[in-house]
Every structure is written in structure tokens, then in C-alpha cells.
Scaffold this active site. Structure first.
Site, PDB file in Angstrom:
ATOM      1  N   VAL A 135     -11.669   7.299   4.210  1.00  0.00           N
ATOM      2  CA  VAL A 135     -12.051   5.884   4.386  1.00  0.00           C
ATOM      3  C   VAL A 135     -12.527   5.323   3.051  1.00  0.00           C
ATOM      4  O   VAL A 135     -13.415   5.895   2.415  1.00  0.00           O
ATOM      5  CB  VAL A 135     -13.212   5.723   5.397  1.00  0.00           C
ATOM      6  CG1 VAL A 135     -13.462   4.244   5.673  1.00  0.00           C
ATOM      7  CG2 VAL A 135     -12.942   6.457   6.683  1.00  0.00           C
ATOM      8  N   GLY A 137     -11.106   4.966   0.056  1.00  0.00           N
ATOM      9  CA  GLY A 137     -10.682   5.542  -1.236  1.00  0.00           C
ATOM     10  C   GLY A 137     -11.848   6.165  -1.969  1.00  0.00           C
ATOM     11  O   GLY A 137     -12.429   7.151  -1.518  1.00  0.00           O
ATOM     12  N   ILE A 139     -14.875   4.933  -2.551  1.00  0.00           N
ATOM     13  CA  ILE A 139     -16.240   4.455  -2.233  1.00  0.00           C
ATOM     14  C   ILE A 139     -16.972   5.486  -1.370  1.00  0.00           C
ATOM     15  O   ILE A 139     -16.463   5.864  -0.316  1.00  0.00           O
ATOM     16  CB  ILE A 139     -16.201   3.129  -1.434  1.00  0.00           C
ATOM     17  CG1 ILE A 139     -15.231   2.135  -2.059  1.00  0.00           C
ATOM     18  CG2 ILE A 139     -17.589   2.528  -1.332  1.00  0.00           C
ATOM     19  CD1 ILE A 139     -14.985   0.915  -1.182  1.00  0.00           C
ATOM     20  N   LYS A 208      -9.290   4.237  10.088  1.00  0.00           N
ATOM     21  CA  LYS A 208     -10.512   4.292   9.266  1.00  0.00           C
ATOM     22  C   LYS A 208     -11.713   3.766  10.048  1.00  0.00           C
ATOM     23  O   LYS A 208     -12.819   4.298   9.937  1.00  0.00           O
ATOM     24  CB  LYS A 208     -10.302   3.475   7.986  1.00  0.00           C
ATOM     25  CG  LYS A 208      -9.319   4.136   7.017  1.00  0.00           C
ATOM     26  CD  LYS A 208      -8.930   3.168   5.922  1.00  0.00           C
ATOM     27  CE  LYS A 208      -8.009   3.803   4.903  1.00  0.00           C
ATOM     28  NZ  LYS A 208      -7.445   2.820   3.973  1.00  0.00           N
TER      29      LYS A 208
HETATM   30  P1  NAP Z   1       2.437  10.943  -0.822  1.00  0.00           P
HETATM   31  O1  NAP Z   1       2.456  10.341  -2.160  1.00  0.00           O
HETATM   32  O2  NAP Z   1       3.543  10.647   0.126  1.00  0.00           O
HETATM   33  O3  NAP Z   1       2.324  12.545  -1.020  1.00  0.00           O
HETATM   34  C1  NAP Z   1       2.417  13.456   0.052  1.00  0.00           C
HETATM   35  C2  NAP Z   1       2.585  14.861  -0.549  1.00  0.00           C
HETATM   36  O4  NAP Z   1       2.525  15.818   0.516  1.00  0.00           O
HETATM   37  C3  NAP Z   1       3.886  15.084  -1.284  1.00  0.00           C
HETATM   38  O5  NAP Z   1       3.678  15.842  -2.436  1.00  0.00           O
HETATM   39  C4  NAP Z   1       4.736  15.875  -0.262  1.00  0.00           C
HETATM   40  O6  NAP Z   1       5.619  16.799  -0.876  1.00  0.00           O
HETATM   41  C5  NAP Z   1       3.668  16.656   0.465  1.00  0.00           C
HETATM   42  N1  NAP Z   1       4.049  16.937   1.844  1.00  0.00           N
HETATM   43  C6  NAP Z   1       4.193  16.057   2.855  1.00  0.00           C
HETATM   44  N2  NAP Z   1       4.531  16.693   3.988  1.00  0.00           N
HETATM   45  C7  NAP Z   1       4.624  17.990   3.672  1.00  0.00           C
HETATM   46  C8  NAP Z   1       4.949  19.164   4.404  1.00  0.00           C
HETATM   47  N3  NAP Z   1       5.254  19.118   5.706  1.00  0.00           N
HETATM   48  N4  NAP Z   1       4.926  20.349   3.767  1.00  0.00           N
HETATM   49  C9  NAP Z   1       4.622  20.418   2.467  1.00  0.00           C
HETATM   50  N5  NAP Z   1       4.289  19.358   1.699  1.00  0.00           N
HETATM   51  C10 NAP Z   1       4.291  18.158   2.312  1.00  0.00           C
HETATM   52  O7  NAP Z   1       1.094  10.570  -0.048  1.00  0.00           O
HETATM   53  P2  NAP Z   1      -0.298  10.108  -0.689  1.00  0.00           P
HETATM   54  O8  NAP Z   1      -0.269   8.633  -0.949  1.00  0.00           O
HETATM   55  O9  NAP Z   1      -0.675  11.021  -1.769  1.00  0.00           O
HETATM   56  O10 NAP Z   1      -1.276  10.293   0.566  1.00  0.00           O
HETATM   57  C11 NAP Z   1      -1.675  11.568   0.975  1.00  0.00           C
HETATM   58  C12 NAP Z   1      -2.791  11.444   2.027  1.00  0.00           C
HETATM   59  O11 NAP Z   1      -3.897  10.762   1.441  1.00  0.00           O
HETATM   60  C13 NAP Z   1      -2.419  10.630   3.262  1.00  0.00           C
HETATM   61  O12 NAP Z   1      -3.131  11.169   4.369  1.00  0.00           O
HETATM   62  C14 NAP Z   1      -2.965   9.242   2.945  1.00  0.00           C
HETATM   63  O13 NAP Z   1      -3.248   8.494   4.091  1.00  0.00           O
HETATM   64  C15 NAP Z   1      -4.226   9.606   2.207  1.00  0.00           C
HETATM   65  N6  NAP Z   1      -4.748   8.608   1.290  1.00  0.00           N
HETATM   66  C16 NAP Z   1      -3.914   7.983   0.405  1.00  0.00           C
HETATM   67  C17 NAP Z   1      -4.424   7.066  -0.506  1.00  0.00           C
HETATM   68  C18 NAP Z   1      -3.550   6.364  -1.495  1.00  0.00           C
HETATM   69  O14 NAP Z   1      -4.043   5.468  -2.180  1.00  0.00           O
HETATM   70  N7  NAP Z   1      -2.281   6.713  -1.624  1.00  0.00           N
HETATM   71  C19 NAP Z   1      -5.806   6.812  -0.511  1.00  0.00           C
HETATM   72  C20 NAP Z   1      -6.641   7.464   0.417  1.00  0.00           C
HETATM   73  C21 NAP Z   1      -6.094   8.358   1.309  1.00  0.00           C
HETATM   74  P3  NAP Z   1       6.882  16.310  -1.762  1.00  0.00           P
HETATM   75  O15 NAP Z   1       6.279  15.592  -2.940  1.00  0.00           O
HETATM   76  O16 NAP Z   1       7.603  17.557  -2.147  1.00  0.00           O
HETATM   77  O17 NAP Z   1       7.654  15.382  -0.872  1.00  0.00           O
HETATM   78  N1  HSE Z   2      -2.723   2.872   2.433  1.00  0.00           N
HETATM   79  C1  HSE Z   2      -4.132   2.937   2.294  1.00  0.00           C
HETATM   80  C2  HSE Z   2      -4.648   1.576   1.836  1.00  0.00           C
HETATM   81  C3  HSE Z   2      -4.488   3.994   1.291  1.00  0.00           C
HETATM   82  O1  HSE Z   2      -3.838   0.730   1.424  1.00  0.00           O
HETATM   83  O2  HSE Z   2      -5.849   1.334   1.917  1.00  0.00           O
HETATM   84  C4  HSE Z   2      -5.954   4.262   1.200  1.00  0.00           C
HETATM   85  O3  HSE Z   2      -6.429   4.858   2.363  1.00  0.00           O
END
Ligand code: NAP
Ligand code: HSE
Length: 445
Positions: A135, A137, A139, A208
Site C-alpha cells: 500500500v 509504494g 510511504i 489496498k
Molecule cells: P512486473 O514488472 O510485471 O514484474 C513481475 C516479475 O515477476 C517479472 O520479473 C516476472 O518474470 C516475474 N514473474 C511473474 N510471474 C512469475 C511466475 N509465475 N514465476 C516466476 N516469475 C514470475 O511487476 P511489478 O510492477 O514489478 O510488480 C510486482 C508486484 O509489486 C505486484 O504485486 C505489484 O502489484 C506490486 N507493486 C508494484 C508497484 C509498481 O510501481 N510497479 C508498486 C507497489 C507494488 P519475467 O520478467 O521473466 O516475466
Molecule cells: N499500480 C499501482 C499504482 C502500483 O499505480 O499505484 C503501486 O501499488
């Protein structure tokens, strides 16, 4: 220098967030070791595609496509799950906890749906599951709720907790960008979920809010309990009217105690421009928490993106490492007498609370509609609203189309019950003089 002991870390996912976490763990290893009191050694990184180009260069021996290389490695004490999605992330988190490993996750879907079960499992195993990054990012929000604000009865939370939608709404409002262009920018910046409909339909904010509300009220608030509406229906004209009336449009996540029950909802809202939440722009998130002792406190910062999210995750990794070191002796002693060890994060200790149905919620409303431009039409509309005890606060009429003989009217109401407003909308839609109900948006503040 004295050689420090080390704790093995397994990273599941090397995308936007995982790439940032790997960088911080490797580039700041000395500083992190000083904070944790031990080395944090990145031992394996799980991905789907080992050959994919990455934002961070890692020794190829670290990369694996086999989750058991992390889950079954006894030298790995902390598993960071940043893959996203419900499965297999949930199974891996459970396997890690049952294997006596701490789990750090940014996965709001898993935490929103299974928080109570996972906290219980962690407590039983004498480990912990930490989810600050799920939740807001970067913060710090959950730690304040779990520690600094514990003496309070939390009364309300008003939050902007989706960076993607706040970025889109800001760009549409201030630069006149189209919805599609603003979303594309948010995706390029790494803010959006793998499926961006989770952002724009409000699901990400809903997950969240379930986590925040559960942490604030110390009880389980399930995703299904939360009313949810996204931002896809907001048009350029709504921004124009909002400005004229002195408001910004924000996707708000709201949880508040009303009598003996709680209201939990995510939807776009008109927020007065002089409110702090109205000034939160771009990828920034803000969460206003109201406690009975502390009053209102506001948490503000970058709510998405690689670096801010890594900040929250690595802080949790350090906390887990400290807990492992602190509890090693205690865990051994307690296991020797057959008692479960202490966990790093508590369970949800309050009994379940009644969720107020959305139909009973009261807010003010903004209504924009296209009507026939002739005498008596407004009287018909105000009659329908009046029949439902909905009082009009102001009305503006604009943009008469001389050829079609239609006009656009915007009504602002006084507080009204949601079910009455929905009934009035249905009745108005049936009026021959109403050409279209273009939008209705709730008004907060
Ligand atoms: P992303 O860029 O799509 O990265 C996902 C990663 O997980 C990739 O490296 C992918 O591998 C790997 N992966 C996915 N499914 C897999 C599986 N079944 N087995 C093995 N590896 C697997 O996603 P992200 O933006 O980093 O987000 C990751 C998590 O953080 C999510 O839960 C999201 O909600 C949370 N989150 C994201 C942000 C944000 O700003 N992006 C902020 C807060 C929280 P490959 O690279 O080989 O495809
Ligand atoms: N997709 C989410 C957002 C990432 O835009 O806030 C951070 O949880």
C-alpha cells in the site's frame, strides 16, 4: 574487521519492483548490513524467462526459473515476493512461511484476500509476513498503524492510493491529455499493474483499502466488502465543471466508522480545491488517517515506481533480518518446549465489524445531463429528486445546442442517501425530456 554472519535472501520476480530491490540489495550491501546487523546475501532470483533483458545486471548463476531453489534452500531466511497476481504467489508465500522463512511482499491482491490466514500462519510458524510495499509504494503506512497509532481508535481514512489513476487524472485535469495517452505514460513509467484495468477500474485501490482498513480497524475487511468504481467514465467536461465549481476530481479510497458499522468505498470524487488531498498530483499518494487521540495525520509520498517501492521492501527485509537474529535464541528455546514462537507482526485481533451497505451511504452528488431545452424540464427533474428527499444545492445550465434543442445541466445536491439517488437516476432516465445522464460523481468534503 569482524566477519558478519549473513542471512540468505531469495527474490521472486525481477520486473519493475524486483529490479529495483535487487539493485538496492547489491549496491547498498554495506550500509544495509550495518542496519540489519548481518549481511543480506541475495542468493537466488526467480523469473519466468531467464533470457529476458533486465534493468539490472546480475550474475547469471543467481537467476532461476525453479521456485524450489528458493523455497527449499535452508540458507534462505527471507523470501521477497514481487511477482504479482494471486497464484502462484500465494502458494509460494505459504510454502515459505511453512518452511520457517520470513516473507516480504508487495502483493496487494494476495494480502487483501488472505491477510488473516497468512498472519495466522506466520504467527504459528514463529516467523512474519511483512507487506509495507503493498500500500502506498514508498510511504510508511502500515508500520504507523501497527505501532505509532496503536493507542487510537481509528475513525476514518481518506486516501489517494493508486499512483496510475492519480497520474491519469492529474494529466487530464492540468494538461488536457486524453485518458489513453495519460495511461500510456503511466505504463511507460512502470506505475501500472500488469493488467492496467486493475488500476483504472479501481481494483488496485480496493485491494489496498482492504489492507489499510484491516490494519486500521484490526479486523478483516475483505475486498468483497468494498464498493468500487473506477475512473473510466470521467470526461473532459467533468474536469471543466469541477474547476468552475471549485473542485478537483480524485479517485478516493474511504474507510470510516459510522455508528457501529464501517463504510468502505473506492470511487471518483469531487474534492474541494483547498483540501490537501486535492493538491496531491501525479504518481503521489496521500493517506489521511483520523484517530480519536491524534486527530488527523497525513502521509504523503510516491505511491508507485521502482525506487519508492524498493524503499519499503528493503526496510521490511531489514526488519525481518533483525527479527530473525533477535528471535533465534527464543525460537529455539520455545520450540524445545513445544510452544509456538513469537511472530514479528500481530494477528487481526478485533471481532468482525458490520459493513454498511453502499445503498445506505450518504454523500453529496454532482450530476451532469443533457436535457430538452424547453420550459418546465427543470421542474420535472427537481420533482423526481424532491420525491426522494434529495435537495438541489446549485444548478448550472450551459451549451445549448440550438439545432437539437438540447442543453447541458449540472446539478450539485445536498447530502442524500445512495439508494434514493440511484432510484432518482432511474426515474430521470425514463423522462422523455432527459436525453442522457452523462455522469454522476460523488462529492466529498
Ligand atoms: P512486473 O514488472 O510485471 O514484474 C513481475 C516479475 O515477476 C517479472 O520479473 C516476472 O518474470 C516475474 N514473474 C511473474 N510471474 C512469475 C511466475 N509465475 N514465476 C516466476 N516469475 C514470475 O511487476 P511489478 O510492477 O514489478 O510488480 C510486482 C508486484 O509489486 C505486484 O504485486 C505489484 O502489484 C506490486 N507493486 C508494484 C508497484 C509498481 O510501481 N510497479 C508498486 C507497489 C507494488 P519475467 O520478467 O521473466 O516475466
Ligand atoms: N499500480 C499501482 C499504482 C502500483 O499505480 O499505484 C503501486 O501499488
Amino acid at each position: 574487521m569482524e566477519e558478519k554472519e549473513s542471512i540468505g535472501v531469495g527474490l521472486m520476480g525481477l520486473g519493475v519492483v524486483g529490479g529495483g530491490v535487487a539493485k538496492v540489495l547489491l549496491e547498498r550491501s554495506d550500509a544495509l548490513a550495518r542496519q540489519a546487523g548481518c549481511n543480506l546475501r541475495l542468493k537466488k532470483v526467480l523469473v519466468r524467462d531467464a533470457d529476458k533483458p533486465r534493468s539490472v545486471t546480475l550474475d547469471s548463476s543467481l537467476i532461476t526459473c525453479d521456485p524450489q531453489q528458493i523455497l527449499s534452500d535452508p540458507d534462505i531466511g527471507i523470501v521477497i515476493e514481487v511477482m504479482g497476481g494471486e497464484q502462484p504467489a500465494l502458494d509460494y508465500a505459504k510454502q515459505a512461511l511453512l518452511g520457517g522463512k520470513y516473507v516480504v511482499t508487495a502483493n496487494k491482491e494476495v494480502m487483501a484476500k488472505y491477510m488473516a490466514e497468512l498472519l495466522e500462519m506466520a504467527a504459528q510458524e514463529g516467523v512474519g509476513i511483512l507487506y509495507e510495499a503493498s500500500v502506498g509504494g514508498g510511504i510508511p503506512l502500515l508500520l504507523p498503524l501497527q505501532e505509532g497509532l496503536l493507542a487510537n481508535e481509528i475513525r476514518a481514512i481518506y486516501a489517494i492510493i493508486n499512483g496510475t489513476t492519480n497520474y491519469i487524472l492529474t494529466k487530464m485535469s492540468s494538461e488536457g491529455l486524453s485518458f489513453g495517452d495519460a495511461l500510456r505514460e503511466a505504463q511507460q513509467l512502470g506505475y501500472a499493474e500488469a493488467d492496467p484495468s486493475n488500476d483504472v477500474e479501481g481494483t488496485d485501490a480496493l485491494y489496498k483499502l482492504a489492507i489499510l482498513a484491516s490494519s486500521a480497524f484490526h479486523t478483516t475487511v475483505r475486498p468483497d466488502d468494498i464498493y468500487c468504481q473506477g475512473i473510466t467514465s470521467i470526461g473532459e467536461r467533468d474536469f471543466r465543471y469541477a474547476k468552475e465549481l471549485g473542485y478537483e476530481i480524485k479517485l478516493l479510497a474511504i474507510a470510516k466508522k459510522v455508528g457501529g458499522s464501517i463504510e468502505v468505498r473506492v470511487h471518483p470524487a469531487f474534492v474541494p480545491t483547498d483540501y490537501l488531498l486535492a493538491k496531491v498530483d501525479g504518481v503521489y499518494n496521500a493517506v489521511q488517517i483520523e484517530g480519536d487521540l491524534v486527530g488527523k495525520v497525513l502521509f504523503y509520498g510516491e505511491g508507485a515506481g521502482s525506487s519508492p517501492t524498493s524503499s519499503a521492501i528493503v526496510a521490511n527485509v531489514i526488519a525481518a533480518a533483525k527479527a530473525i537474529k533477535r528471535s533465534e535464541a527464543m525460537v529455539t528455546a520455545r520450540r524445545a518446549v513445544g510452544a509456538p514462537a513469537a511472530s514479528v507482526v500481530g494477528r487481526l485481533s478485533n471481532p468482525a465489524m458490520t459493513i454498511k451497505p453502499m445503498a445506505e451511504v450518504e454523500t453529496r452528488y454532482y450530476l451532469r445531463m443533457s436535457i430538452a431545452d424547453r420550459p418546465g424540464v427543470l421542474a420535472q427533474i427537481s420533482g423526481i429528486l424532491g420525491d426522494r428527499s434529495i435537495s438541489i444545492a446549485s444548478a448550472i445550465q450551459k451549451e445549448a445546442d440550438a439545432v437539437a434543442q438540447t442543453a447541458e445541466i449540472v446539478l450539485m445536491t445536498h447530502p442524500a442517501r445512495e439508494e434514493f439517488m440511484q432510484q432518482a437516476l432511474r426515474d430521470m432516465e425514463r423522462l422523455p425530456v432527459v436525453k442522457e445522464i452523462s455522469n454522476f460523481i460523488r462529492v466529498e468534503g
